[in-house]
Write an enzyme that holds these catalytic residues in place. Structure first.
Site, short mmCIF file in Angstrom:
data_model
loop_
_atom_site.label_atom_id
_atom_site.label_comp_id
_atom_site.label_asym_id
_atom_site.label_seq_id
_atom_site.Cartn_x
_atom_site.Cartn_y
_atom_site.Cartn_z
N HIS A 262 10.77 4.57 -3.05
CA HIS A 262 9.75 3.52 -2.96
C HIS A 262 9.41 3.08 -4.38
CE1 HIS A 262 6.37 1.19 -1.70
NE2 HIS A 262 5.65 1.78 -2.62
N ASP A 264 7.54 0.53 -6.69
CA ASP A 264 6.54 -0.53 -6.78
C ASP A 264 7.05 -1.59 -7.75
OD1 ASP A 264 4.58 0.46 -4.99
OD2 ASP A 264 4.19 2.06 -6.42
N ASP A 374 4.08 1.35 2.17
CA ASP A 374 2.93 1.61 1.29
C ASP A 374 1.87 0.52 1.30
OD1 ASP A 374 1.54 3.11 -0.60
OD2 ASP A 374 2.48 2.10 -2.29
N HIS A 578 2.33 -5.28 -3.37
CA HIS A 578 1.12 -4.53 -2.97
C HIS A 578 0.40 -3.78 -4.08
CE1 HIS A 578 4.29 -1.39 -2.00
NE2 HIS A 578 3.43 -0.66 -2.68
ZN ZN Z 1 3.77 1.23 -3.40
#
Ligand code: ZN
Length: 1009
Positions: A262, A264, A374, A578
């Site tokens: 994951h 970001d 997330d 996000h």
């Molecule tokens: Zn994230």
């Protein structure tokens, strides 16, 4: 038998740590290390490889914050290692407890071929198994000295979050840089001992299996010669073979492991660093796929794929090859894993358009799964958008972070505002960084709420955010729990394979209706106000740019700016990631975002202006008023232009503009034909009478347009969280420095100035067409405070409506249950609407999202208070969050129906534009029912010249309407969001009859005649 559990468990821990793990690399020789520190930002790979490095010794400090250092390591494989597996161990100075979030490297061969990434838990590079030894080794490492922003001391303010404030002190100390022999048997023994030891601790103490494992582990440790682990590892493994071969129970929980990282797209690092994080992780994963035939890796966010393609072609080549094997899988179908609360209707749709299109065009992959592990909560408008994009399944893990209520399902149907249902899975493993640890697997099985009706869950497996993704150790552990007594049964699968099984498992899933509210991170609706304003403004400008450019293309043959709009959309979509739109990134990210939004606005204004001038004809002939909103305004049709009546636009049935007169008892009265507002000597709104009904908006004894300042120091996650206790204390800002009419040409306005703390606020209140317009300018210099703008309303309401994507959703105003109490801060788009039967009030905004709505009961009855969240001032991760000048526009609309709220919300976000010209512009499309809102008019993305129109029913009821195209039509078809035909073509001409269900979304594609 005596209970010696503790003794054997402690023995296992110590022998593993101190003897067996160190024996994985039993022999080593140091490498020569040299380094070149790039002077500024990262340099191209070729430049890093060509630089002349100077010597550096192991143990020396390196790496200013956000710097890039190119290390060169050289050495010779000792002759006596011939035939053995040799690895380079390259420790950049990693802190083991933070996979990701610190320094990282990407290893290259001298010819520029990427080998793999270096991460805290992935420090090895295979050199080979030279038959003879004597082989020369030369590797280059592009090392990034990214600072640890979120460290062991938690959420303390730090200046490290921006290159401009981070200083230059080195952050890391070069660790072990060796060539070493890799002993595969010892490594396999470590995997055996970890898997069985971890499993043992999860089993009930009274189960036979637990004791069988304990005895087998004890025997294995007996078989080890602690002075010669390497020679005895095979014997130890043999002691474990029996318990390792025992198969899983038929009822064992089934886990689909999906290799994942994951990442970001920006967070505690800037966007440019994500480009490299993604490249390092992808390099690791393509290498691991070559070594591990069962392994499957899924990577989401088309933007991240596009970055690799653009910036790291050498890694891209490996990715393309791996995708062809079917085991490196594009996951989801969005441009980024965006926030889903705040993005507007069209932007949410375009996340899917651009994400899915990338995977379709590059790989022919059209996913039906949405991958959002997330994201901080899910708006109730989303299911319909997912379905309209051609997808039908959703995965998220985040709701397990909710602080108050445990979500009742892990596999269920999620129903949105229009009734669309999406098959949804929350991995019960409760993490998107599963490491195949026995505790995680057991937790997934225990935690799974759908036992008895379903058996499958998904585990996203791998270190994210620069941790490097899945490790060879995770793959080794997964192989051992494929079919192992006492453990859930794990196999590597793609998200699609998992969902197919989960759906087959669970033919009648439970249903959850309405938003998936995350009971945490509520302040992400407010933090970093300028990022949020940039998003809202960009969304509105994109609407206008497409509308006017399409109109100019159809009417005037003007070129349509396909490439520019595509690029700008992708920029805006990226910033809905996000941690960007929610305001939870470091200062660097938000500083760049502010600048990017300025450039976006400038370019879109240019496109709009060019298109409008092309349409407006002779510029000497007067002034045209362009109305980009979806409803008629000042006599100008929606999506059209008309000459501006002299001298000023007529107010909508409102008669002359409002006037200011002094009020008895101090203050002023502002009134037009529709609304009479009293502002007292404190500058507060003490009365607002809807003149059509005589109805008072403000409850007796209360004051609206009241600024309230609360302390705001959450227990954790400063930029993300506002904790419920913030409401316990606060100050009403009732002291005014000045209350006066604006005077001059701005005669219908009252100006109120206040100061508080180190800050000042100026509000300008105007009555216009039955609305009270409020412009609030705040020069904000507080820290850890929350500023609200409150509107007590004399309305008794059990629920209120907030605009979401393509419609609105209701939330209760009471707190009967813990579920309702937890929603003490929620998201709206352009409006909040509160109503009794027959009369309501809308509060619309041009850029705020957070709000709360509460109810009071006093001697006069029940009232409802709507409070808008204006500003916060958290100090982590950006210590200067929101400092400076901000401007917000709101309008209070007494007497508003939900339809009025929809219209007013559009009006405040889409001001009219005045352009020199004389030729009225007829709209490209008109709809004869205001309940049907046209949300986009554009030319088709395939550059065919077709006109694409998207519309929806906006009031939550049924609509029968006729859409008329203002251009010759050959054929019209319904399409999905990607503009792919879904319905039969129709040829009845330029009129399209519409029959829409509540909130139904329709996309029409017109081929021009
Ligand atoms: Zn994230």
């Amino acid at each position: 038998m005596h209970d010696d559990r503790d003794l054997v468990e402690a023995r296992l821990r110590r022998v593993l740590d101190e003897r067996i793990r160190p024996a994985v690399h039993p022999e080593s020789v140091p490498l020569e290390v040299a380094v070149w520190h790039a002077p500024g930002e990262p340099v191209p790979v070729a430049e890093g490889l060509a630089a002349t490095p100077g010597p550096i010794a192991v143990g020396r400090e390196w790496g200013r914050p956000w710097g890039t250092s190119w290390f060169t390591v050289t050495g010779v494989v000792p002759r006596e290692w011939g035939g053995r597996v040799v690895e380079a161990i390259l420790d950049l100075g990693f802190a083991e407890d933070r996979p990701g979030f610190q320094c990282e490297g990407l290893v290259y061969r001298p010819d520029g071929t990427p080998v793999k990434g270096l991460n805290p838990r992935n420090q090895w590079v295979r050199v080979g198994s030279p038959a003879e030894g004597g082989e020369e080794v030369r590797l280059h490492i592009e090392a990034a000295s990214n600072p640890i922003i979120l460290g062991r001391d938690g959420f303390r303010p730090t200046a490290l979050g921006d290159r401009e404030t981070a200083g230059s002190d080195p952050l890391y100390r070069l660790g072990r840089m060796d060539l070493a022999v890799f002993d595969k048997t010892v490594w396999e023994l470590v995997m055996d001992l970890e898997v069985l030891g971890e499993l043992m601790l999860e089993l009930p103490v009274d189960s036979a299996r637990r004791w069988e494992l304990l005895r087998a582990l004890d025997r294995a440790l007996d078989a080890i010669d602690l002075q010669d682990v390497n020679a005895t590892a095979a014997a130890a493994r043999a002691e474990l073979a029996g318990v390792m071969a025992a198969p899983a129970a038929p009822s064992a929980h089934r886990i689909s492991a999906v290799g994942h990282a994951h990442i970001d797209s920006a967070w505690l690092w800037p966007l440019r660093e994500t480009v490299r994080k993604v490249a390092r992780t992808a390099a690791n994963m393509t290498a691991l796929l070559e070594d591990e035939p069962d392994f499957v890796f899924a990577m989401s966010q088309a933007q991240q794929w596009a970055w690799i393609k653009e910036h790291r072609p050498e890694v891209w080549a490996k990715v393309v090859k791996a995708v062809a094997t079917g085991r490196f899988v594009p996951a989801g179908g969005m441009w980024v894993e965006s926030d889903t609360n705040m993005p507007g209707s069209e932007a949410m749709a375009r996340q899917f358009v651009h994400g899915k299109r990338f995977f379709i065009e590059e790989f022919g992959v059209d996913n039906e799964e949405v991958w959002l592990p997330d994201t901080f909560g899910f708006a109730a408008g989303l299911p319909q958008i997912i379905r309209a994009a051609g997808s039908k399944r959703l995965l998220t893990q985040k709701i397990s972070w909710s602080q108050t209520n445990a979500f009742p399902h892990h596999t269920f149907l999620w129903e949105g505002i229009d009734g669309t249902r999406i098959f949804t899975h929350f991995p019960p493993v409760d993490t998107y960084n599963c490491s195949m640890h026995g505790h995680e697997l057991a937790h997934a099985a225990r935690n799974f709420r759908d036992k008895g009706v379903a058996r499958h869950s998904l585990a996203p497996t791998g270190w994210g955010d620069g941790g490097g993704g899945t490790t060879r150790e995770m793959v080794a552990k997964a192989a051992r729990v494929h079919d192992l007594e006492g453990s859930p049964a794990v196999r590597w699968e793609t998200p699609a394979e998992f969902f197919a099984k989960a759906e087959a498992d669970c033919p009648h899933p439970p249903v959850w209706v309405g938003e998936l509210y995350l009971e945490l991170h509520r302040a992400t609706l407010t933090s970093q106000a300028k990022t949020k304003q940039g998003n809202r403004r960009s969304e509105s400008l994109l609407r206008e740019a497409e509308l006017w450019a399409a109109t100019a293309a159809v009417r005037e043959g003007a070129p349509y700016p396909y490439e520019r709009l595509d690029r700008i959309w992708k920029t805006v979509l990226l910033h809905q990631f996000h941690d960007i739109l929610p305001g939870s990134s470091i200062a660097w990210v938000h500083r760049e975002a502010r600048r990017t939004y300025e450039l976006v606005a400038r370019e879109l204004d240019e496109i709009i202006d060019g298109a409008q001038r092309a349409l407006a004809g002779d510029p000497s002939g007067g002034t045209l008023l362009f109305n980009g909103a979806p409803h008629r305004r000042h006599g100008v049709p929606a999506g059209g232009a008309a000459p501006e009546p002299a001298p000023a636009p007529a107010r909508d049935a409102a008669g002359p503009a409002a006037r200011v007169v002094p009020r008895d008892g101090g203050g002023y009265v502002l009134a037009d034909a529709l609304l009479k507002v009293e502002i007292d000597a404190r500058g507060l709104v003490v009365s607002a009478i809807d003149r059509r009904t005589g109805r008072e908006t403000v409850p007796p004894g209360r004051a609206a347009c009241l600024l309230q300042l609360h302390p705001d120091f959450p227990n954790k996650w400063d930029a993300w969280d506002v904790d419920a206790f913030y409401r316990n204390t606060g100050t009403d800002l009732t002291e005014a420095d000045e209350v006066r009419p604006a005077g001059g040409t701005d005669g219908g306005t009252v100006v109120v100035r206040r100061s508080f703390g180190a800050s000042a606020v100026t509000q300008r209140l105007t009555v216009d067409g039955g609305r009270l317009l409020i412009e609030t300018e705040v020069d904000w210099h507080e820290t850890e405070k929350f500023l609200k703008l409150a509107f007590p309303l004399d309305v008794r309401a059990d629920r209120y409506a907030s605009e979401s994507q393509y419609g609105h959703a209701y939330r209760p105003t009471h707190t009967n249950t813990s579920w309702e109490a937890a929603k003490f801060e929620a998201c709206n788009h352009r409006f909040v609407h509160v109503a009794e039967p027959g009369w309501g009030v809308a509060l619309v905004n041009d850029s705020t999202y957070g709000h709360d709505v509460t109810r009071d009961v006093d001697a006069h009855g029940t009232t409802t208070t709507v409070r808008v969240s204006l500003l916060r001032a958290p100090r982590f991760p950006d210590p200067e969050t929101d400092q400076g000048v901000h401007r917000f526009r709101h309008a209070l609309v007494p007497g508003a129906t939900i339809g009025d709220a929809v219209r007013e919300g559009h009006f405040i976000n889409l001001p009219e534009r005045r352009v020199p010209g004389s030729a009225p512009v007829a709209p490209l499309v008109t709809v004869d029912d205001d309940a049907v809102v046209v949300s986009a008019v554009k030319l088709a993305d395939d550059e065919s010249g077709d006109v694409v129109v998207r519309l929806y029913e906006s009031r939550g009821g049924r609509a029968r309407a006729t859409l008329r195209a203002g251009f010759p039509v050959a054929e019209v078809v319904t399409t999905d969001l990607l503009e792919r035909q879904t319905g039969e073509p129709r040829r009845e001409g330029a009129e399209v009859p519409l029959a829409l269900r509540p909130f139904e979304l329709v996309t029409l594609r017109f081929t021009r005649a």
